[in-house]
Design a protein around this motif. Sequence first.
Motif, PDB file in Angstrom:
ATOM      1  N   MET A   1      51.097  -4.069  -4.442  1.00 15.48           N
ATOM      2  CA  MET A   1      49.727  -4.306  -4.046  1.00 15.48           C
ATOM      3  C   MET A   1      48.834  -4.045  -5.258  1.00 15.48           C
ATOM      4  N   GLU A   2      47.852  -4.895  -5.421  1.00 13.94           N
ATOM      5  CA  GLU A   2      46.934  -4.797  -6.555  1.00 13.94           C
ATOM      6  C   GLU A   2      45.493  -4.819  -6.047  1.00 13.94           C
ATOM      7  N   ASN A   3      44.711  -3.836  -6.457  1.00 14.17           N
ATOM      8  CA  ASN A   3      43.298  -3.785  -6.099  1.00 14.17           C
ATOM      9  C   ASN A   3      42.542  -4.717  -7.039  1.00 14.17           C
ATOM     10  N   GLU A   4      41.967  -5.782  -6.486  1.00 14.17           N
ATOM     11  CA  GLU A   4      41.200  -6.739  -7.275  1.00 14.17           C
ATOM     12  C   GLU A   4      39.698  -6.628  -7.016  1.00 14.17           C
ATOM     13  N   SER A   5      39.274  -5.546  -6.447  1.00 12.61           N
ATOM     14  CA  SER A   5      37.860  -5.368  -6.107  1.00 12.61           C
ATOM     15  C   SER A   5      36.961  -5.485  -7.327  1.00 12.61           C
ATOM     16  N   HIS A   6      37.441  -5.004  -8.471  1.00 19.26           N
ATOM     17  CA  HIS A   6      36.632  -5.045  -9.692  1.00 19.26           C
ATOM     18  C   HIS A   6      36.278  -6.471 -10.114  1.00 19.26           C
ATOM     19  N   ARG A   7      36.968  -7.467  -9.571  1.00 21.76           N
ATOM     20  CA  ARG A   7      36.704  -8.863  -9.906  1.00 21.76           C
ATOM     21  C   ARG A   7      35.647  -9.485  -9.004  1.00 21.76           C
ATOM     22  N   HIS A   8      35.069  -8.672  -8.133  1.00 25.90           N
ATOM     23  CA  HIS A   8      34.098  -9.168  -7.154  1.00 25.90           C
ATOM     24  C   HIS A   8      32.795  -8.382  -7.265  1.00 25.90           C
ATOM     25  N   ASN A   9      31.770  -8.876  -6.604  1.00 22.65           N
ATOM     26  CA  ASN A   9      30.452  -8.262  -6.657  1.00 22.65           C
ATOM     27  C   ASN A   9      30.389  -7.125  -5.628  1.00 22.65           C
ATOM     28  N   VAL A  10      31.032  -6.011  -5.983  1.00 24.84           N
ATOM     29  CA  VAL A  10      31.074  -4.833  -5.122  1.00 24.84           C
ATOM     30  C   VAL A  10      30.773  -3.605  -5.985  1.00 24.84           C
ATOM     31  N   PRO A  11      30.413  -2.484  -5.373  1.00 26.04           N
ATOM     32  CA  PRO A  11      30.154  -1.274  -6.157  1.00 26.04           C
ATOM     33  C   PRO A  11      31.390  -0.835  -6.944  1.00 26.04           C
ATOM     34  N   PRO A  12      31.190  -0.155  -8.060  1.00 27.19           N
ATOM     35  CA  PRO A  12      32.327   0.355  -8.841  1.00 27.19           C
ATOM     36  C   PRO A  12      33.258   1.205  -7.972  1.00 27.19           C
ATOM     37  N   ASN A  13      34.534   1.149  -8.289  1.00 31.02           N
ATOM     38  CA  ASN A  13      35.582   1.908  -7.605  1.00 31.02           C
ATOM     39  C   ASN A  13      35.786   1.500  -6.146  1.00 31.02           C
ATOM     40  N   SER A  14      35.335   0.322  -5.783  1.00 31.19           N
ATOM     41  CA  SER A  14      35.540  -0.178  -4.418  1.00 31.19           C
ATOM     42  C   SER A  14      37.011  -0.475  -4.176  1.00 31.19           C
ATOM     43  N   GLU A  15      37.386  -0.431  -2.924  1.00 32.21           N
ATOM     44  CA  GLU A  15      38.736  -0.799  -2.494  1.00 32.21           C
ATOM     45  C   GLU A  15      38.606  -1.757  -1.320  1.00 32.21           C
ATOM     46  N   THR A  16      38.166  -2.981  -1.655  1.00 34.08           N
ATOM     47  CA  THR A  16      37.854  -3.961  -0.621  1.00 34.08           C
ATOM     48  C   THR A  16      38.631  -5.267  -0.752  1.00 34.08           C
TER      49      THR A  16
END
Length: 83
Positions: A1-16
């Motif tokens: 599993m890879e967290n790709e939240s940083h590639r989206h318009n979300v707050p830093p350190n998001s896990e979405t």
Amino acid sequence: MENESHRHNVPPNSETHFKVTLVSSRFEGLMPVKRHQQVYALLADELAGPVHALALHLFTPDEWEASGRSRPDSPDCRGGGQS
């Protein structure tokens, strides 16, 4: 599993936003939709809460070997006003 939240318009350190690659013999004989339904059922609580997007790459062992043990890259985010 890879967290790709940083590639989206979300707050830093998001896990979405996550990408999941799963190889299982349980997928033998199942169409992709049925495979996805099985995973969504297992992750129902997470998908009802903090997880916004889930990219699933689901393979049988033979499919995984035939793919060269690789999954597609995720596309760049186009939404949310990200520059």
